[in-house]
Design a protein around this motif. Structure first.
Motif, mmCIF file in Angstrom:
data_model
loop_
_atom_site.group_PDB
_atom_site.id
_atom_site.type_symbol
_atom_site.label_atom_id
_atom_site.label_comp_id
_atom_site.label_asym_id
_atom_site.label_seq_id
_atom_site.Cartn_x
_atom_site.Cartn_y
_atom_site.Cartn_z
ATOM 1 N N ALA A 177 0.831 -1.201 0.000
ATOM 2 C CA ALA A 177 0.000 0.000 0.000
ATOM 3 C C ALA A 177 0.866 1.252 0.000
ATOM 4 C CB ALA A 177 -0.916 0.008 1.220
ATOM 5 N N VAL A 178 0.378 2.291 -0.644
ATOM 6 C CA VAL A 178 1.028 3.601 -0.594
ATOM 7 C C VAL A 178 0.672 4.242 0.736
ATOM 8 C CG1 VAL A 178 1.155 5.894 -1.636
ATOM 9 C CG2 VAL A 178 0.901 3.868 -3.094
ATOM 10 N N THR A 179 1.658 4.727 1.447
ATOM 11 C CA THR A 179 1.431 5.425 2.712
ATOM 12 C C THR A 179 1.915 6.861 2.597
ATOM 13 O OG1 THR A 179 3.560 4.686 3.593
ATOM 14 C CG2 THR A 179 1.624 3.304 4.061
ATOM 15 N N VAL A 180 1.401 7.714 3.461
ATOM 16 C CA VAL A 180 1.769 9.140 3.439
ATOM 17 C C VAL A 180 2.110 9.582 4.854
ATOM 18 C CG1 VAL A 180 1.042 11.489 2.893
ATOM 19 C CG2 VAL A 180 0.238 9.570 1.482
ATOM 20 N N ASP A 181 3.353 10.011 5.041
ATOM 21 C CA ASP A 181 3.762 10.627 6.297
ATOM 22 C C ASP A 181 3.814 12.136 6.111
ATOM 23 O OD1 ASP A 181 4.153 8.238 7.778
ATOM 24 O OD2 ASP A 181 6.070 7.928 6.780
ATOM 25 N N ALA A 210 -9.652 11.317 -3.822
ATOM 26 C CA ALA A 210 -11.026 10.863 -3.985
ATOM 27 C C ALA A 210 -11.724 11.507 -5.170
ATOM 28 C CB ALA A 210 -11.821 11.141 -2.717
ATOM 29 N N THR A 211 -11.315 12.710 -5.527
ATOM 30 C CA THR A 211 -12.066 13.470 -6.527
ATOM 31 C C THR A 211 -11.366 13.595 -7.873
ATOM 32 O OG1 THR A 211 -11.116 15.547 -5.703
ATOM 33 C CG2 THR A 211 -13.206 14.825 -4.736
ATOM 34 N N THR A 212 -10.102 13.225 -7.972
ATOM 35 C CA THR A 212 -9.394 13.394 -9.226
ATOM 36 C C THR A 212 -10.046 12.575 -10.348
ATOM 37 O OG1 THR A 212 -7.262 13.135 -10.354
ATOM 38 C CG2 THR A 212 -7.783 11.527 -8.650
ATOM 39 N N THR A 213 -9.980 13.106 -11.566
ATOM 40 C CA THR A 213 -10.462 12.348 -12.719
ATOM 41 C C THR A 213 -9.399 11.373 -13.206
ATOM 42 O OG1 THR A 213 -9.710 14.111 -14.201
ATOM 43 C CG2 THR A 213 -12.017 14.185 -13.467
ATOM 44 N N ALA A 214 -8.181 11.506 -12.697
ATOM 45 C CA ALA A 214 -7.119 10.565 -13.049
ATOM 46 C C ALA A 214 -7.348 9.240 -12.334
ATOM 47 C CB ALA A 214 -5.760 11.147 -12.668
ATOM 48 N N GLU A 215 -6.682 8.209 -12.809
ATOM 49 C CA GLU A 215 -6.771 6.887 -12.186
ATOM 50 C C GLU A 215 -5.358 6.384 -11.889
ATOM 51 O OE1 GLU A 215 -9.305 5.333 -11.116
ATOM 52 O OE2 GLU A 215 -10.980 6.391 -12.061
ATOM 53 N N PRO A 216 -4.692 6.967 -10.886
ATOM 54 C CA PRO A 216 -3.325 6.531 -10.579
ATOM 55 C C PRO A 216 -3.301 5.068 -10.163
ATOM 56 C CG PRO A 216 -4.196 7.919 -8.824
ATOM 57 C CD PRO A 216 -5.174 7.995 -9.948
ATOM 58 N N ASP A 217 -2.329 4.340 -10.706
ATOM 59 C CA ASP A 217 -2.264 2.911 -10.402
ATOM 60 C C ASP A 217 -0.949 2.490 -9.777
ATOM 61 O OD1 ASP A 217 -0.632 3.202 -12.583
ATOM 62 O OD2 ASP A 217 -1.772 1.875 -13.904
ATOM 63 N N ASP A 218 -0.114 3.478 -9.411
ATOM 64 C CA ASP A 218 1.101 3.149 -8.665
ATOM 65 C C ASP A 218 1.550 4.379 -7.888
ATOM 66 O OD1 ASP A 218 2.524 4.861 -10.423
ATOM 67 O OD2 ASP A 218 3.145 3.203 -11.700
ATOM 68 N N VAL A 219 2.551 4.195 -7.042
ATOM 69 C CA VAL A 219 2.981 5.260 -6.147
ATOM 70 C C VAL A 219 3.536 6.451 -6.917
ATOM 71 C CG1 VAL A 219 5.297 4.270 -5.819
ATOM 72 C CG2 VAL A 219 4.311 5.753 -4.053
ATOM 73 N N GLU A 234 7.751 13.844 -1.331
ATOM 74 C CA GLU A 234 8.972 13.098 -1.630
ATOM 75 C C GLU A 234 8.666 11.604 -1.652
ATOM 76 O OE1 GLU A 234 11.966 16.360 0.504
ATOM 77 O OE2 GLU A 234 11.756 14.336 1.350
ATOM 78 N N HIS A 235 9.458 10.883 -2.439
ATOM 79 C CA HIS A 235 9.248 9.439 -2.616
ATOM 80 C C HIS A 235 10.563 8.732 -2.343
ATOM 81 C CE1 HIS A 235 8.508 5.925 -5.617
ATOM 82 N NE2 HIS A 235 8.165 5.584 -4.396
ATOM 83 N N ASP A 236 10.518 7.750 -1.442
ATOM 84 C CA ASP A 236 11.763 7.088 -1.042
ATOM 85 C C ASP A 236 12.141 5.910 -1.929
ATOM 86 O OD1 ASP A 236 10.018 5.065 -0.411
ATOM 87 O OD2 ASP A 236 10.571 4.928 1.708
ATOM 88 N N GLY A 237 11.358 5.671 -2.967
ATOM 89 C CA GLY A 237 11.680 4.585 -3.876
ATOM 90 C C GLY A 237 10.881 3.334 -3.642
ATOM 91 N N ALA A 238 10.217 3.213 -2.490
ATOM 92 C CA ALA A 238 9.351 2.069 -2.224
ATOM 93 C C ALA A 238 7.902 2.541 -2.402
ATOM 94 C CB ALA A 238 9.611 1.518 -0.831
ATOM 95 N N THR A 239 7.066 2.361 -1.400
ATOM 96 C CA THR A 239 5.674 2.808 -1.530
ATOM 97 C C THR A 239 5.318 3.876 -0.497
ATOM 98 O OG1 THR A 239 4.919 0.983 -0.123
ATOM 99 C CG2 THR A 239 4.884 0.631 -2.521
ATOM 100 N N ALA A 240 6.300 4.427 0.183
ATOM 101 C CA ALA A 240 6.055 5.466 1.184
ATOM 102 C C ALA A 240 6.286 6.830 0.576
ATOM 103 C CB ALA A 240 6.971 5.265 2.394
#
Length: 248
Positions: A177-181, A210-219, A234-240
């Motif tokens: 899962a994508v997480t957000v800190d 929830a409202t975007t018209t885009a359909e993101p399918d990865d981090v 920022e993205h650490d290269g995994a899913t965080a």
């Protein structure tokens, strides 16, 4: 995309929907545990001292016990409107357009100690049960939920963005899962964890997703979407992902 929200201790007490019917809730695989917990809370509410101890309440909060006692008779409302507080104020579903609300209803779900997973449109009553509660005569909520909820989340087939707090993530982790800190950055470059405002910023992230018209399918696509909205992510290269805010 499935956006998992944390619940809140505070809940709207009203509603105009019919009484709780577990058979109408999404994810029927969770019905047996839901029924077990509903029955346990109703029974516990009849013993106020034991209920206060189990739920961490003072006598001043006995209204919460009354809500638990009436779980099967009180009115319901959509889960995304039942929960209140800082995160849900920022999410602010009542101001969405019809098209935005339809997307939000498809994408949003709440990690719940009582219902396991409540989709945005699931009709639920007000209740009191937290992830850390210990109900007399039952295993821990983690022991009850993990065997049934974890497989459901793992098999969703959707990108999961998990905004739940640690206690609710522990009920059923979602691998990948994508997480957000949320961190605050001072002028000298040092960073600290954002405490109170953390919920508000996660609510804003949830609204965007929830409202975007885009359909993101990865981090990577989630990060790009948030960056286009003007957020420093920022993205650490995994899913965080890390949302960095200037210190107040």
């Amino acid at each position: 995309m499935l956006v998992l929200l944390p619940p809140s201790e505070t809940k709207s007490p009203d509603g105009d929907g019919p009484p709780l019917d577990l058979t109408t809730l999404s994810t029927p695989d969770l019905t047996p545990v839901r029924a077990q917990l509903v029955e346990a809370l109703i029974r516990l509410a009849a013993d106020p001292p034991a209920a206060r101890a189990a739920l961490g309440l003072s006598p001043a909060r006995d209204v919460e016990l009354a809500r638990n006692a009436a779980l099967c008779t009180s009115p319901t409302k959509p889960a995304v409107e039942r929960y209140t507080g800082v995160l849900y104020d920022a999410l602010d579903v009542r101001t969405l357009t019809r098209a935005q609300r339809a997307r939000a209803d498809r994408r949003l779900a709440v990690g719940s100690a009582l219902f396991g997973l409540a989709r945005a449109t699931d009709a639920i009553p007000a209740y009191r049960l937290s992830a850390g509660s210990a109900l007399p005569g039952l295993p821990t909520l983690r022991a009850l939920w993990r065997p049934v909820l974890a497989p459901v989340l793992a098999a969703s087939g959707e990108l999961v963005v998990d905004l739940r707090s640690g206690a609710y993530q522990a009920l059923a982790p979602v691998p990948g899962a994508v997480t957000v800190d949320v961190l605050s950055e001072r002028p000298d470059g040092s960073r600290t964890v954002v405490s109170h405002a953390n919920k508000a910023h996660k609510g804003r992230v949830a609204r965007l997703l929830a409202t975007t018209t885009a359909e993101p399918d990865d981090v990577v696509r989630v990060r790009a979407l948030l960056r286009r909205a003007g957020l420093h992510v920022e993205h650490d290269g995994a899913t965080a992902l890390t949302l960095v805010l200037p210190a107040a």
